[in-house]
Write a protein that holds these residues in place. Structure first.
Motif, PDB file in Angstrom:
ATOM      1  N   ARG A 417      -3.909   1.548   2.899  1.00  0.00           N
ATOM      2  CA  ARG A 417      -4.444   0.837   1.737  1.00  0.00           C
ATOM      3  C   ARG A 417      -3.403  -0.160   1.198  1.00  0.00           C
ATOM      4  NH1 ARG A 417      -5.661   4.843  -1.043  1.00  0.00           N
ATOM      5  NH2 ARG A 417      -7.944   4.783  -0.983  1.00  0.00           N
ATOM      6  N   GLU A 418      -2.187   0.300   1.029  1.00  0.00           N
ATOM      7  CA  GLU A 418      -1.135  -0.555   0.472  1.00  0.00           C
ATOM      8  C   GLU A 418      -0.886  -1.776   1.358  1.00  0.00           C
ATOM      9  OE1 GLU A 418       2.268   1.947   0.121  1.00  0.00           O
ATOM     10  OE2 GLU A 418       1.310   3.339  -1.291  1.00  0.00           O
ATOM     11  N   ILE A 419      -0.762  -1.546   2.657  1.00  0.00           N
ATOM     12  CA  ILE A 419      -0.458  -2.653   3.570  1.00  0.00           C
ATOM     13  C   ILE A 419      -1.628  -3.618   3.661  1.00  0.00           C
ATOM     14  CG2 ILE A 419       0.024  -3.217   5.990  1.00  0.00           C
ATOM     15  CD1 ILE A 419       1.679  -0.650   6.148  1.00  0.00           C
ATOM     16  N   SER A 420      -2.858  -3.095   3.717  1.00  0.00           N
ATOM     17  CA  SER A 420      -4.046  -3.959   3.810  1.00  0.00           C
ATOM     18  C   SER A 420      -4.192  -4.815   2.556  1.00  0.00           C
ATOM     19  CB  SER A 420      -5.302  -3.114   4.022  1.00  0.00           C
ATOM     20  OG  SER A 420      -5.234  -2.404   5.231  1.00  0.00           O
ATOM     21  N   GLU A 421      -3.955  -4.216   1.401  1.00  0.00           N
ATOM     22  CA  GLU A 421      -4.063  -4.969   0.143  1.00  0.00           C
ATOM     23  C   GLU A 421      -3.004  -6.047   0.061  1.00  0.00           C
ATOM     24  OE1 GLU A 421      -3.950  -1.849  -2.742  1.00  0.00           O
ATOM     25  OE2 GLU A 421      -6.136  -1.528  -2.700  1.00  0.00           O
ATOM     26  N   ASP A 422      -1.799  -5.745   0.554  1.00  0.00           N
ATOM     27  CA  ASP A 422      -0.726  -6.752   0.553  1.00  0.00           C
ATOM     28  C   ASP A 422      -1.070  -7.929   1.453  1.00  0.00           C
ATOM     29  OD1 ASP A 422       0.768  -5.272  -1.202  1.00  0.00           O
ATOM     30  OD2 ASP A 422       2.084  -4.392   0.318  1.00  0.00           O
ATOM     31  N   LEU A 423      -1.770  -7.639   2.568  1.00  0.00           N
ATOM     32  CA  LEU A 423      -2.123  -8.694   3.510  1.00  0.00           C
ATOM     33  C   LEU A 423      -3.350  -9.486   3.064  1.00  0.00           C
ATOM     34  CD1 LEU A 423      -1.593  -6.796   6.894  1.00  0.00           C
ATOM     35  CD2 LEU A 423      -0.161  -8.608   5.954  1.00  0.00           C
ATOM     36  N   GLY A 424      -4.083  -8.954   2.090  1.00  0.00           N
ATOM     37  CA  GLY A 424      -5.242  -9.656   1.545  1.00  0.00           C
ATOM     38  C   GLY A 424      -6.383  -9.818   2.515  1.00  0.00           C
ATOM     39  N   LYS A 425      -6.705  -8.770   3.281  1.00  0.00           N
ATOM     40  CA  LYS A 425      -7.750  -8.856   4.310  1.00  0.00           C
ATOM     41  C   LYS A 425      -9.051  -8.161   3.903  1.00  0.00           C
ATOM     42  CE  LYS A 425      -4.468  -8.972   8.191  1.00  0.00           C
ATOM     43  NZ  LYS A 425      -4.881 -10.235   8.814  1.00  0.00           N
ATOM     44  N   LEU A 426      -9.308  -8.077   2.586  1.00  0.00           N
ATOM     45  CA  LEU A 426     -10.385  -7.207   2.124  1.00  0.00           C
ATOM     46  C   LEU A 426     -11.516  -7.932   1.395  1.00  0.00           C
ATOM     47  CD1 LEU A 426      -8.001  -4.428   0.790  1.00  0.00           C
ATOM     48  CD2 LEU A 426      -9.267  -4.387   2.935  1.00  0.00           C
ATOM     49  N   GLU A 427     -11.608  -9.236   1.547  1.00  0.00           N
ATOM     50  CA  GLU A 427     -12.661  -9.978   0.855  1.00  0.00           C
ATOM     51  C   GLU A 427     -14.044  -9.548   1.347  1.00  0.00           C
ATOM     52  OE1 GLU A 427     -12.192 -14.164   0.997  1.00  0.00           O
ATOM     53  OE2 GLU A 427     -10.116 -14.139   0.298  1.00  0.00           O
ATOM     54  N   GLY A 428     -14.932  -9.325   0.408  1.00  0.00           N
ATOM     55  CA  GLY A 428     -16.310  -8.990   0.753  1.00  0.00           C
ATOM     56  C   GLY A 428     -16.569  -7.520   1.048  1.00  0.00           C
ATOM     57  N   TYR A 429     -15.551  -6.683   0.878  1.00  0.00           N
ATOM     58  CA  TYR A 429     -15.722  -5.245   1.132  1.00  0.00           C
ATOM     59  C   TYR A 429     -16.114  -4.518  -0.148  1.00  0.00           C
ATOM     60  CZ  TYR A 429     -13.464  -5.455   5.753  1.00  0.00           C
ATOM     61  OH  TYR A 429     -13.151  -5.723   7.064  1.00  0.00           O
ATOM     62  N   THR A 430     -17.046  -3.576  -0.038  1.00  0.00           N
ATOM     63  CA  THR A 430     -17.329  -2.692  -1.169  1.00  0.00           C
ATOM     64  C   THR A 430     -16.232  -1.628  -1.243  1.00  0.00           C
ATOM     65  OG1 THR A 430     -18.605  -1.099   0.140  1.00  0.00           O
ATOM     66  CG2 THR A 430     -19.805  -3.002  -0.774  1.00  0.00           C
ATOM     67  N   ASP A 431     -16.169  -0.908  -2.346  1.00  0.00           N
ATOM     68  CA  ASP A 431     -15.159   0.148  -2.477  1.00  0.00           C
ATOM     69  C   ASP A 431     -15.334   1.213  -1.391  1.00  0.00           C
ATOM     70  OD1 ASP A 431     -14.051  -1.112  -4.630  1.00  0.00           O
ATOM     71  OD2 ASP A 431     -15.061   0.133  -6.150  1.00  0.00           O
ATOM     72  N   GLY A 432     -16.582   1.538  -1.083  1.00  0.00           N
ATOM     73  CA  GLY A 432     -16.847   2.536  -0.043  1.00  0.00           C
ATOM     74  C   GLY A 432     -16.402   2.054   1.332  1.00  0.00           C
ATOM     75  N   GLU A 433     -16.664   0.777   1.604  1.00  0.00           N
ATOM     76  CA  GLU A 433     -16.245   0.207   2.895  1.00  0.00           C
ATOM     77  C   GLU A 433     -14.726   0.164   3.000  1.00  0.00           C
ATOM     78  OE1 GLU A 433     -19.996  -2.821   3.831  1.00  0.00           O
ATOM     79  OE2 GLU A 433     -18.297  -3.498   2.600  1.00  0.00           O
ATOM     80  N   LYS A 434     -14.076  -0.148   1.883  1.00  0.00           N
ATOM     81  CA  LYS A 434     -12.605  -0.161   1.870  1.00  0.00           C
ATOM     82  C   LYS A 434     -12.050   1.231   2.165  1.00  0.00           C
ATOM     83  CE  LYS A 434     -11.976  -3.928  -1.487  1.00  0.00           C
ATOM     84  NZ  LYS A 434     -11.483  -4.266  -2.838  1.00  0.00           N
ATOM     85  N   ALA A 435     -12.584   2.238   1.493  1.00  0.00           N
ATOM     86  CA  ALA A 435     -12.092   3.612   1.675  1.00  0.00           C
ATOM     87  C   ALA A 435     -12.256   4.055   3.126  1.00  0.00           C
ATOM     88  CB  ALA A 435     -12.840   4.558   0.745  1.00  0.00           C
ATOM     89  N   SER A 436     -13.411   3.728   3.723  1.00  0.00           N
ATOM     90  CA  SER A 436     -13.656   4.092   5.113  1.00  0.00           C
ATOM     91  C   SER A 436     -12.695   3.366   6.047  1.00  0.00           C
ATOM     92  CB  SER A 436     -15.103   3.772   5.487  1.00  0.00           C
ATOM     93  OG  SER A 436     -15.360   4.053   6.834  1.00  0.00           O
ATOM     94  N   LEU A 437     -12.464   2.070   5.767  1.00  0.00           N
ATOM     95  CA  LEU A 437     -11.568   1.277   6.609  1.00  0.00           C
ATOM     96  C   LEU A 437     -10.125   1.784   6.522  1.00  0.00           C
ATOM     97  CD1 LEU A 437     -11.164  -1.137   8.481  1.00  0.00           C
ATOM     98  CD2 LEU A 437     -10.836  -2.566   6.444  1.00  0.00           C
ATOM     99  N   PHE A 438      -9.676   2.119   5.324  1.00  0.00           N
ATOM    100  CA  PHE A 438      -8.304   2.609   5.156  1.00  0.00           C
ATOM    101  C   PHE A 438      -8.094   3.896   5.955  1.00  0.00           C
ATOM    102  CE2 PHE A 438      -8.552   0.610   0.684  1.00  0.00           C
ATOM    103  CZ  PHE A 438      -8.209  -0.628   1.200  1.00  0.00           C
ATOM    104  N   LYS A 439      -9.102   4.757   5.923  1.00  0.00           N
ATOM    105  CA  LYS A 439      -9.009   6.007   6.670  1.00  0.00           C
ATOM    106  C   LYS A 439      -8.968   5.724   8.170  1.00  0.00           C
ATOM    107  CE  LYS A 439     -11.311  10.468   7.343  1.00  0.00           C
ATOM    108  NZ  LYS A 439     -12.473  11.322   7.009  1.00  0.00           N
ATOM    109  N   THR A 440      -9.821   4.799   8.624  1.00  0.00           N
ATOM    110  CA  THR A 440      -9.865   4.455  10.047  1.00  0.00           C
ATOM    111  C   THR A 440      -8.535   3.868  10.512  1.00  0.00           C
ATOM    112  OG1 THR A 440     -12.251   4.064   9.983  1.00  0.00           O
ATOM    113  CG2 THR A 440     -11.024   3.021  11.775  1.00  0.00           C
TER     114      THR A 440
END
Length: 594
Positions: A417-440
């Protein structure tokens, strides 16, 4: 007939025609990147039957092959190595065949073939799973999936070590200091609750040792005479005597642990076809020891303990039953192996995923089973692996300094989560999609970082280092897969059409990807034969490197020629399919977008 078989046949014919000699085997290698060529023939072995200069022999043979094998367009000779260049048509036709195969490189089991059983995890019920268990689980699960992909039926299993002095230590500590608490009353996972009491026992036991030493006992005697240890040993004897109160407590606390383990396995993405329990199999082991005693395989010492003498085989004497009649780990493992073959008669081989500190144990186990007369014992394999270290040092479960598996999985998700947010690659994701992606991403990073290393090697694991979107990491490969899915979503034309291989001229970057893809079936078989997920992991990284070089150098959707555009999308699609197949074998998910 594959290309190596075709060339092999032609080489034998050529050497017969040119030199009037016959050879049995031809040695092939992949051509080194600094030389032109796609496949290399090693000339040096021919010198055993042909007198002459290896460069001259290679030149004559290369000339013969270009004239007689349509797939070979030219050659060059470097010292004793004949580098052959294959035609673009060969690569394209080969690709078009593989493109039509949904599970390219994956074989289905043949009927009548013996299956393989893979054991992994095999925890004790006195503590939760930790980082060491994670490597064990990931390695065992992946090896099982790779063997399955190679064309064999596979059973995944574990032996749960649910009896013995360690379990009694947790039970005794809970009796003395637990005040009746349960997983529900504490909101703790059951394996963590029981593990806390294992640590508590060790703390109180050490206090007793110090107290006895202060009263004049030698340290070794104090360790043996500490009241807590004596009580735990008495509890173990009561358990083996089927004392109702002890057995009831054992069942209750073990169930807490089983429930906790199941949650961790689900989070880790591993599963089992059947669980075995030491509390069941040790009894069969004791029966087998009795039978072996009658046959003279084992012998009894004056104190009543039962042993086997393996000194003539280069090993030592090994105890299989204590003087008080209680079983040891070897007793249980003998019983477990025999029970598994009884349950699954079609099993032709057993793979034990256990750390390298148990190398000697398994040498002894396999030899004992052979001496007991079991033919299948020759097909037993110990998948020995190195330990996992952290920058902070070695783990000790009884001191409570282990890296808890659940905590590590959560930490990996948070780091992703921390690294993805720093890279700014999360435009258009819902909170649920973000949580699933971080886990993956987090779980993929962990699994890949561990599995890319040869099993026999020790690992120094740094969570942050494993989550990097560049280099030989899980997220780097996941990102490439997601990038290809983006290309496929944008391809608004029918790219299922098969291109005309005779007219297409390949770019070098395209050819490099095709060559890497063509290796996949062979790599799967190689990984299965060597019980090594690292073979799959590093192959996938090499494929992704070749693809990214192609992607960055050559237009795909922007290609002007329609046929080239179709071919490059097809190449991208097949690359993503192979990435997914490879990562499936590693137990790693791939995201559709990142």
């Amino acid at each position: 007939m594959n290309i190596q078989e075709t060339i092999n046949k032609a080489i034998r014919a050529g050497l017969q025609e040119i030199y009037n000699v016959d050879i049995e085997n031809v040695e092939f290698q992949a051509t080194r990147k600094d030389f032109e060529g796609d496949i290399t023939v090693v000339v040096f072995p021919f010198l055993k039957v042909i007198k002459g200069n290896p460069v001259e022999i290679g030149t004559k043979l290369g000339t013969y092959l270009t004239e007689n094998v349509t797939e070979i367009t030219k050659f060059n000779v470097v010292k004793g190595f004949l580098n052959l260049v294959l035609s673009d048509a060969y690569f394209i036709e080969n690709f078009e065949t593989s493109y039509q195969i949904d599970n390219f490189g994956i074989k289905e089991p043949e009927s009548g073939q013996k299956s393989v059983m893979v054991e992994y995890s095999s925890p004790n019920t006195n503590k939760p799973l930790h980082l060491g268990h994670i490597r064990n689980n990931l390695l065992g699960y992946s090896v099982a999936e790779i063997i399955k992909a190679s064309g064999k039926k596979v059973y995944k299993t574990q032996i749960i070590n649910d009896r013995g002095i360690h379990i009694c230590k947790s039970m005794l500590a809970w009796q003395k200091w637990g005040n009746g608490e349960t997983p529900e009353s504490t909101s703790l996972k059951g394996d963590k609750l029981v593990g806390n009491y294992y640590v508590k026992f060790d703390q109180e036991y050490k206090k007793e040792i110090l107290d006895l030493v202060s009263k004049g006992y030698a340290e070794d005697d104090a360790k043996k005479q500490a009241p807590l240890l004596l009580e735990a040993q008495e509890m173990l004897q009561k358990w083996e005597a089927n004392d109702k109160a002890v057995v009831d407590l054992w069942k209750e606390m073990n169930q807490w642990v089983y429930d906790g383990f199941e949650q961790t396995y689900k989070a880790l993405g591993v599963d089992f076809d059947k669980n075995y329990y030491e509390s069941d199999t040790y009894l069969l082991g004791k029966d087998i020891v009795s039978e072996g005693l009658e046959k003279g395989v084992f012998y009894k010492k004056d104190d009543g303990s039962v042993w086997i003498d393996l000194t003539d085989d280069g090993l030592d004497e090994k105890i299989v039953l204590r003087s008080d009649g209680t079983a040891v780990y070897m007793t249980q493992d003998i019983g477990t192996a025999i029970q598994r073959i009884k349950d699954y008669p079609d099993v032709g081989g057993l793979v034990y995923t256990v750390g390298n500190e148990q190398d000697y144990h398994f040498k002894v186990l396999f030899l004992i089973l052979k001496k007991l007369g079991f033919d299948w014992a020759k097909n037993l394999y110990h998948l020995s692996y190195g330990m996992v270290d952290l920058p902070s040092g070695k783990m000790k479960s009884r001191e409570g300094t282990v890296v808890d598996a659940d905590d590590l999985l959560l930490d990996m998700t948070n780091t992703a989560r921390e690294i993805s947010e720093d890279l700014g690659k999360l435009e258009g994701y819902t909170d649920g999609e973000k949580a699933s992606l971080f886990k993956t991403i987090g779980l993929g990073a962990l699994k890949y970082h561990i599995l890319k290393v040869d099993p026999k090697k020790r690992i120094l694991f740094d969570p942050k280092e494993s989550i990097d979107f560049q280099g030989n990491t899980g997220p780097f490969i996941q990102y490439t897969y997601a990038r290809i899915q983006s290309i496929l979503r944008k391809a608004d034309f029918d790219y299922a059409l098969v291109s005309n291989g005779n007219e297409t001229v390949l770019e070098d970057k395209e050819k490099s990807v095709l060559k890497q893809l063509a290796l996949f079936p062979e790599v799967v078989q190689q990984a299965a034969e060597n019980y090594s997920p690292a073979v799959i992991a590093n192959y996938t990284y090499d494929l992704v490197k070749e693809y990214n070089s192609f992607y960055q150098s050559i237009p795909i959707l922007a290609a002007e020629d329609e046929q080239e555009k179709i071919f490059r999308v097809q190449l991208s699609k097949k690359t993503s399919e192979v990435i997914k197949s490879a990562f499936d074998m590693l137990g790693i998910e791939v995201p559709e977008r990142m």
